[in-house]
Design a protein around this motif. Structure first.
Motif, PDB file in Angstrom:
ATOM      1  N   SER A 166     -17.846   5.635  17.409  1.00 10.73           N
ATOM      2  CA  SER A 166     -19.055   5.146  18.083  1.00 10.73           C
ATOM      3  C   SER A 166     -18.704   4.257  19.264  1.00 10.73           C
ATOM      4  O   SER A 166     -19.383   4.275  20.285  1.00 10.73           O
ATOM      5  N   ARG A 167     -17.628   3.486  19.158  1.00  4.60           N
ATOM      6  CA  ARG A 167     -17.202   2.630  20.280  1.00  4.60           C
ATOM      7  C   ARG A 167     -16.675   3.440  21.450  1.00  4.60           C
ATOM      8  O   ARG A 167     -16.778   3.021  22.591  1.00  4.60           O
ATOM      9  N   SER A 168     -16.066   4.583  21.166  1.00  9.69           N
ATOM     10  CA  SER A 168     -15.450   5.381  22.226  1.00  9.69           C
ATOM     11  C   SER A 168     -16.373   6.461  22.769  1.00  9.69           C
ATOM     12  O   SER A 168     -15.935   7.338  23.507  1.00  9.69           O
ATOM     13  N   GLY A 169     -17.646   6.428  22.368  1.00  9.69           N
ATOM     14  CA  GLY A 169     -18.604   7.409  22.877  1.00  9.69           C
ATOM     15  C   GLY A 169     -18.505   8.754  22.191  1.00  9.69           C
ATOM     16  O   GLY A 169     -18.970   9.758  22.721  1.00  9.69           O
ATOM     17  N   GLY A 170     -17.889   8.785  21.016  1.00 11.35           N
ATOM     18  CA  GLY A 170     -17.716  10.033  20.278  1.00 11.35           C
ATOM     19  C   GLY A 170     -18.863  10.304  19.319  1.00 11.35           C
ATOM     20  O   GLY A 170     -19.975   9.795  19.493  1.00 11.35           O
ATOM     21  N   THR A 171     -18.560  11.084  18.298  1.00 14.01           N
ATOM     22  CA  THR A 171     -19.566  11.488  17.318  1.00 14.01           C
ATOM     23  C   THR A 171     -19.159  10.990  15.928  1.00 14.01           C
ATOM     24  O   THR A 171     -18.448  11.684  15.203  1.00 14.01           O
ATOM     25  N   PRO A 172     -19.607   9.790  15.545  1.00 18.81           N
ATOM     26  CA  PRO A 172     -19.170   9.205  14.273  1.00 18.81           C
ATOM     27  C   PRO A 172     -19.615   9.974  13.035  1.00 18.81           C
ATOM     28  O   PRO A 172     -18.941   9.954  12.013  1.00 18.81           O
ATOM     29  N   SER A 231     -13.185   3.383   9.485  1.00 19.53           N
ATOM     30  CA  SER A 231     -12.567   3.145  10.794  1.00 19.53           C
ATOM     31  C   SER A 231     -12.938   4.239  11.778  1.00 19.53           C
ATOM     32  O   SER A 231     -13.219   3.974  12.948  1.00 19.53           O
ATOM     33  N   CYS A 232     -12.920   5.478  11.304  1.00 25.49           N
ATOM     34  CA  CYS A 232     -13.259   6.610  12.176  1.00 25.49           C
ATOM     35  C   CYS A 232     -14.668   6.455  12.727  1.00 25.49           C
ATOM     36  O   CYS A 232     -14.904   6.623  13.924  1.00 25.49           O
ATOM     37  N   MET A 233     -15.609   6.132  11.851  1.00 29.16           N
ATOM     38  CA  MET A 233     -16.999   5.977  12.301  1.00 29.16           C
ATOM     39  C   MET A 233     -17.133   4.823  13.302  1.00 29.16           C
ATOM     40  O   MET A 233     -17.851   4.945  14.295  1.00 29.16           O
ATOM     41  N   ARG A 234     -16.446   3.734  13.040  1.00 26.25           N
ATOM     42  CA  ARG A 234     -16.517   2.579  13.936  1.00 26.25           C
ATOM     43  C   ARG A 234     -15.904   2.911  15.294  1.00 26.25           C
ATOM     44  O   ARG A 234     -16.504   2.676  16.340  1.00 26.25           O
ATOM     45  N   ALA A 253       0.842  -1.191   0.000  1.00 22.33           N
ATOM     46  CA  ALA A 253       0.000   0.000   0.000  1.00 22.33           C
ATOM     47  C   ALA A 253       0.881   1.246   0.000  1.00 22.33           C
ATOM     48  O   ALA A 253       1.810   1.350   0.790  1.00 22.33           O
ATOM     49  N   ASN A 254       0.606   2.170  -0.899  1.00 25.65           N
ATOM     50  CA  ASN A 254       1.408   3.385  -1.005  1.00 25.65           C
ATOM     51  C   ASN A 254       0.747   4.601  -0.395  1.00 25.65           C
ATOM     52  O   ASN A 254       1.403   5.603  -0.185  1.00 25.65           O
ATOM     53  N   CYS A 255      -0.540   4.540  -0.145  1.00 21.98           N
ATOM     54  CA  CYS A 255      -1.274   5.715   0.326  1.00 21.98           C
ATOM     55  C   CYS A 255      -1.856   5.484   1.720  1.00 21.98           C
ATOM     56  O   CYS A 255      -2.178   4.355   2.084  1.00 21.98           O
ATOM     57  N   PHE A 256      -1.969   6.569   2.482  1.00 20.13           N
ATOM     58  CA  PHE A 256      -2.616   6.478   3.786  1.00 20.13           C
ATOM     59  C   PHE A 256      -3.489   7.706   3.993  1.00 20.13           C
ATOM     60  O   PHE A 256      -3.298   8.743   3.355  1.00 20.13           O
ATOM     61  N   ALA A 257      -4.452   7.555   4.884  1.00 20.44           N
ATOM     62  CA  ALA A 257      -5.349   8.666   5.226  1.00 20.44           C
ATOM     63  C   ALA A 257      -5.728   8.568   6.693  1.00 20.44           C
ATOM     64  O   ALA A 257      -5.796   7.476   7.254  1.00 20.44           O
ATOM     65  N   LYS A 258      -5.950   9.725   7.292  1.00 18.27           N
ATOM     66  CA  LYS A 258      -6.350   9.781   8.694  1.00 18.27           C
ATOM     67  C   LYS A 258      -7.638  10.594   8.789  1.00 18.27           C
ATOM     68  O   LYS A 258      -7.716  11.704   8.274  1.00 18.27           O
ATOM     69  N   ALA A 259      -8.634  10.006   9.437  1.00 16.51           N
ATOM     70  CA  ALA A 259      -9.912  10.694   9.645  1.00 16.51           C
ATOM     71  C   ALA A 259     -10.181  10.792  11.145  1.00 16.51           C
ATOM     72  O   ALA A 259      -9.908   9.844  11.887  1.00 16.51           O
ATOM     73  N   VAL A 260     -10.683  11.930  11.592  1.00 15.27           N
ATOM     74  CA  VAL A 260     -10.976  12.142  13.013  1.00 15.27           C
ATOM     75  C   VAL A 260     -12.358  12.767  13.173  1.00 15.27           C
ATOM     76  O   VAL A 260     -12.788  13.559  12.345  1.00 15.27           O
ATOM     77  N   PRO A 261     -13.053  12.403  14.262  1.00 16.13           N
ATOM     78  CA  PRO A 261     -14.338  13.041  14.576  1.00 16.13           C
ATOM     79  C   PRO A 261     -14.108  14.247  15.487  1.00 16.13           C
ATOM     80  O   PRO A 261     -12.995  14.466  15.962  1.00 16.13           O
ATOM     81  N   THR A 262     -15.151  15.012  15.751  1.00 13.42           N
ATOM     82  CA  THR A 262     -15.009  16.127  16.693  1.00 13.42           C
ATOM     83  C   THR A 262     -14.839  15.612  18.117  1.00 13.42           C
ATOM     84  O   THR A 262     -14.231  16.274  18.944  1.00 13.42           O
ATOM     85  N   ALA A 263     -15.365  14.412  18.407  1.00 13.28           N
ATOM     86  CA  ALA A 263     -15.185  13.796  19.715  1.00 13.28           C
ATOM     87  C   ALA A 263     -15.040  12.289  19.531  1.00 13.28           C
ATOM     88  O   ALA A 263     -15.735  11.696  18.721  1.00 13.28           O
ATOM     89  N   GLY A 264     -14.114  11.690  20.270  1.00 11.84           N
ATOM     90  CA  GLY A 264     -13.893  10.250  20.181  1.00 11.84           C
ATOM     91  C   GLY A 264     -12.624   9.925  19.413  1.00 11.84           C
ATOM     92  O   GLY A 264     -11.826  10.805  19.100  1.00 11.84           O
ATOM     93  N   GLU A 265     -12.440   8.639  19.102  1.00 11.22           N
ATOM     94  CA  GLU A 265     -11.241   8.174  18.420  1.00 11.22           C
ATOM     95  C   GLU A 265     -11.426   8.180  16.915  1.00 11.22           C
ATOM     96  O   GLU A 265     -12.508   7.912  16.418  1.00 11.22           O
ATOM     97  N   GLY A 266     -10.348   8.464  16.195  1.00 12.70           N
ATOM     98  CA  GLY A 266     -10.369   8.489  14.744  1.00 12.70           C
ATOM     99  C   GLY A 266      -9.826   7.208  14.152  1.00 12.70           C
ATOM    100  O   GLY A 266      -9.695   6.199  14.839  1.00 12.70           O
TER     101      GLY A 266
END
Length: 97
Positions: free
Chosen positions: A80-86, A74-77, A43-56
């Motif tokens: 929601s597991r960490s009590g954030g806003t998916p 992954s961010c949405m999953r 894999a040559n590409c990566f991306a990082k997604a984060v919510p306003t609250a919780g884990e990304g």
């Protein structure tokens, strides 16, 4: 003068050996790179997604769009597991090597 070893002498020696053994075992784990755990082979590409609250989420993919989609999933999953806003997940970084 001959000294007779006591139980206390042996337990101190044993404790010291166990301590050094644990330190040696832990030092072998410290050389592993954290990025290698998440990277896909080839894999040559990566991306990082984060919510306003919780884990990304950080994800790797063969294309930029694949990496972005995986990181959003992954961010949405994880949010929601960490009590954030998916529903507030956004890709904040996306690159290819």
């Amino acid at each position: 003068m001959i000294r007779i070893a006591t139980h206390r002498d042996h337990s101190s020696w044993l404790l010291l050996v166990l301590l050094f053994g644990c330190l040696a075992a832990l030092s072998g784990c410290s050389n592993k790179g954290s990025a290698a755990r998440y990277a896909q082979a080839g894999a040559n590409c990566f991306a990082k997604a984060v919510p306003t609250a919780g884990e990304g989420g950080l994800a790797w993919g063969n294309t930029l769009s694949a990496a972005r989609k995986k990181s959003m999933d992954s961010c949405m999953r994880y949010a929601s597991r960490s009590g954030g806003t998916p529903k507030t997940c956004q890709v904040v970084m996306a690159k290819c090597k």
